[in-house]
Design a protein around this motif. Structure first.
Motif, PDB file in Angstrom:
ATOM      1  N   ASP A   1       5.921  -4.365   3.441  1.00 43.88           N
ATOM      2  CA  ASP A   1       6.420  -5.534   2.719  1.00 43.88           C
ATOM      3  C   ASP A   1       5.383  -5.992   1.688  1.00 43.88           C
ATOM      4  OD1 ASP A   1       4.480  -6.703   4.347  1.00 43.88           O
ATOM      5  OD2 ASP A   1       5.869  -8.031   5.380  1.00 43.88           O
ATOM      6  N   GLN A   2       5.788  -6.852   0.765  1.00 45.06           N
ATOM      7  CA  GLN A   2       4.923  -7.301  -0.316  1.00 45.06           C
ATOM      8  C   GLN A   2       3.672  -8.038   0.197  1.00 45.06           C
ATOM      9  OE1 GLN A   2       5.056  -7.275  -3.999  1.00 45.06           O
ATOM     10  NE2 GLN A   2       5.975  -5.389  -3.269  1.00 45.06           N
ATOM     11  N   ALA A   3       3.793  -8.712   1.334  1.00 49.50           N
ATOM     12  CA  ALA A   3       2.672  -9.459   1.900  1.00 49.50           C
ATOM     13  C   ALA A   3       1.693  -8.557   2.654  1.00 49.50           C
ATOM     14  CB  ALA A   3       3.188 -10.560   2.819  1.00 49.50           C
ATOM     15  N   LEU A   4       2.033  -7.286   2.776  1.00 46.84           N
ATOM     16  CA  LEU A   4       1.212  -6.316   3.515  1.00 46.84           C
ATOM     17  C   LEU A   4       0.983  -6.761   4.966  1.00 46.84           C
ATOM     18  CD1 LEU A   4      -1.456  -5.479   0.788  1.00 46.84           C
ATOM     19  CD2 LEU A   4       0.546  -4.134   1.416  1.00 46.84           C
ATOM     20  N   THR A   5       2.075  -7.194   5.605  1.00 49.22           N
ATOM     21  CA  THR A   5       1.972  -7.639   6.991  1.00 49.22           C
ATOM     22  C   THR A   5       2.727  -6.751   7.968  1.00 49.22           C
ATOM     23  OG1 THR A   5       3.848  -9.144   6.726  1.00 49.22           O
ATOM     24  CG2 THR A   5       1.637 -10.063   6.365  1.00 49.22           C
ATOM     25  N   GLN A   6       3.734  -5.962   7.458  1.00 45.22           N
ATOM     26  CA  GLN A   6       4.536  -5.143   8.335  1.00 45.22           C
ATOM     27  C   GLN A   6       5.024  -3.885   7.623  1.00 45.22           C
ATOM     28  OE1 GLN A   6       7.473  -8.304   9.382  1.00 45.22           O
ATOM     29  NE2 GLN A   6       7.203  -7.452  11.435  1.00 45.22           N
ATOM     30  N   VAL A   7       5.301  -2.871   8.404  1.00 43.45           N
ATOM     31  CA  VAL A   7       5.920  -1.646   7.901  1.00 43.45           C
ATOM     32  C   VAL A   7       7.430  -1.873   7.827  1.00 43.45           C
ATOM     33  CG1 VAL A   7       6.384   0.784   8.427  1.00 43.45           C
ATOM     34  CG2 VAL A   7       4.102  -0.155   8.784  1.00 43.45           C
ATOM     35  N   VAL A   8       8.027  -1.480   6.702  1.00 40.96           N
ATOM     36  CA  VAL A   8       9.475  -1.590   6.510  1.00 40.96           C
ATOM     37  C   VAL A   8      10.150  -0.293   6.926  1.00 40.96           C
ATOM     38  CG1 VAL A   8      11.302  -1.925   4.798  1.00 40.96           C
ATOM     39  CG2 VAL A   8       9.198  -3.268   4.654  1.00 40.96           C
ATOM     40  N   ALA A   9       9.518   0.839   6.590  1.00 39.46           N
ATOM     41  CA  ALA A   9      10.052   2.157   6.925  1.00 39.46           C
ATOM     42  C   ALA A   9       8.969   3.184   6.629  1.00 39.46           C
ATOM     43  CB  ALA A   9      11.300   2.461   6.106  1.00 39.46           C
TER      44      ALA A   9
ATOM     45  N   THR B   1      14.102  -5.625   4.962  1.00 36.04           N
ATOM     46  CA  THR B   1      14.074  -4.950   3.671  1.00 36.04           C
ATOM     47  C   THR B   1      13.823  -5.946   2.548  1.00 36.04           C
ATOM     48  OG1 THR B   1      16.468  -5.148   3.456  1.00 36.04           O
ATOM     49  CG2 THR B   1      15.618  -3.105   4.434  1.00 36.04           C
ATOM     50  N   GLY B   2      13.435  -5.422   1.387  1.00 36.12           N
ATOM     51  CA  GLY B   2      13.146  -6.263   0.229  1.00 36.12           C
ATOM     52  C   GLY B   2      13.527  -5.558  -1.052  1.00 36.12           C
ATOM     53  N   LYS B   3      13.048  -6.063  -2.169  1.00 35.17           N
ATOM     54  CA  LYS B   3      13.361  -5.476  -3.469  1.00 35.17           C
ATOM     55  C   LYS B   3      12.263  -4.533  -3.954  1.00 35.17           C
ATOM     56  CE  LYS B   3      16.101  -9.364  -5.211  1.00 35.17           C
ATOM     57  NZ  LYS B   3      17.274  -9.150  -4.564  1.00 35.17           N
ATOM     58  N   GLN B   4      11.042  -4.753  -3.504  1.00 32.33           N
ATOM     59  CA  GLN B   4       9.915  -3.924  -3.916  1.00 32.33           C
ATOM     60  C   GLN B   4       9.010  -3.719  -2.709  1.00 32.33           C
ATOM     61  OE1 GLN B   4       7.506  -5.481  -7.114  1.00 32.33           O
ATOM     62  NE2 GLN B   4       6.391  -3.589  -7.353  1.00 32.33           N
ATOM     63  N   TYR B   5       8.432  -2.530  -2.624  1.00 32.23           N
ATOM     64  CA  TYR B   5       7.568  -2.208  -1.493  1.00 32.23           C
ATOM     65  C   TYR B   5       6.219  -1.697  -1.978  1.00 32.23           C
ATOM     66  CZ  TYR B   5      12.052  -2.323   0.828  1.00 32.23           C
ATOM     67  OH  TYR B   5      13.282  -2.724   1.276  1.00 32.23           O
ATOM     68  N   ILE B   6       5.233  -1.882  -1.136  1.00 32.34           N
ATOM     69  CA  ILE B   6       3.927  -1.281  -1.327  1.00 32.34           C
ATOM     70  C   ILE B   6       3.919  -0.050  -0.424  1.00 32.34           C
ATOM     71  CG2 ILE B   6       1.434  -1.611  -1.136  1.00 32.34           C
ATOM     72  CD1 ILE B   6       2.812  -3.553  -3.098  1.00 32.34           C
ATOM     73  N   TYR B   7       3.486   1.075  -0.958  1.00 31.15           N
ATOM     74  CA  TYR B   7       3.479   2.257  -0.102  1.00 31.15           C
ATOM     75  C   TYR B   7       2.088   2.864  -0.001  1.00 31.15           C
ATOM     76  CZ  TYR B   7       3.818   5.246  -4.303  1.00 31.15           C
ATOM     77  OH  TYR B   7       3.604   5.871  -5.503  1.00 31.15           O
ATOM     78  N   LEU B   8       1.890   3.542   1.116  1.00 26.01           N
ATOM     79  CA  LEU B   8       0.607   4.139   1.447  1.00 26.01           C
ATOM     80  C   LEU B   8       0.866   5.525   2.028  1.00 26.01           C
ATOM     81  CD1 LEU B   8      -2.464   3.619   1.701  1.00 26.01           C
ATOM     82  CD2 LEU B   8      -2.018   2.647   3.954  1.00 26.01           C
TER      83      LEU B   8
END
Length: 108
Positions: free
Chosen positions: A98-106, A73-80
Motif C-alpha cells: 500500500d502507499q503507506a508502506l504498512t501492508q502487502v496488497v498482493a 486494494t488501491g489505485k497505486q502501489y509501491i512494489y519491491l
C-alpha cells in the motif's frame, strides 16, 4: 535538499523491506530463509482484477500458507522485487504494498 530526499528514499526502502520480511515470517511455510531486495518503485498499472489473480495464485503456491491476510486494494502501489532463498531453492517475487508502506496488497 537532495540529501533529505535520499534519506527519505532510504527510509522508505527500509520500511518496505521490513513489511515484506514480516509478511514472509508470517506466511512462508518453511523457516530459515534469506532474502535479497531490489529497489522500490511504484506503479498505477495493477488493476483490482490483477490483484485478485495474484492472490488466487498465492493460495495455490505451496511455498506459502493459505489464508493470507492482505491490505485493501488501491489505485497505486509501491512494489519491491525480491529473491528468496530457502535451502537450495530460489524464488523471485514482486511484492505490491500500500502507499503507506504498512501492508502487502498482493505478490506474484
Amino acid at each position: 535538499m537532495a540529501a533529505a530526499l535520499a534519506l527519505s528514499g532510504c527510509g522508505k526502502q527500509h520500511k518496505a523491506e521490513s513489511v515484506v520480511t514480516d509478511f514472509l515470517d508470517d506466511n512462508l511455510q518453511a523457516g530459515g530463509y534469506s532474502v535479497k531486495f531490489k529497489d522500490l518503485d511504484s506503479t498505477r498499472y495493477v488493476s483490482d482484477s490483477m490483484v485478485t489473480v495474484m492472490r488466487d495464485n498465492a493460495d495455490n503456491n505451496k511455498m506459502y500458507k493459505r489464508g493470507i491476510k492482505y491490505a485493501p486494494t488501491g489505485k497505486q502501489y509501491i512494489y519491491l522485487n525480491t529473491e528468496i532463498y530457502v535451502g537450495d531453492d530460489t524464488a523471485r517475487h514482486t511484492f505490491y504494498l500500500d502507499q503507506a508502506l504498512t501492508q502487502v496488497v498482493a505478490f506474484k
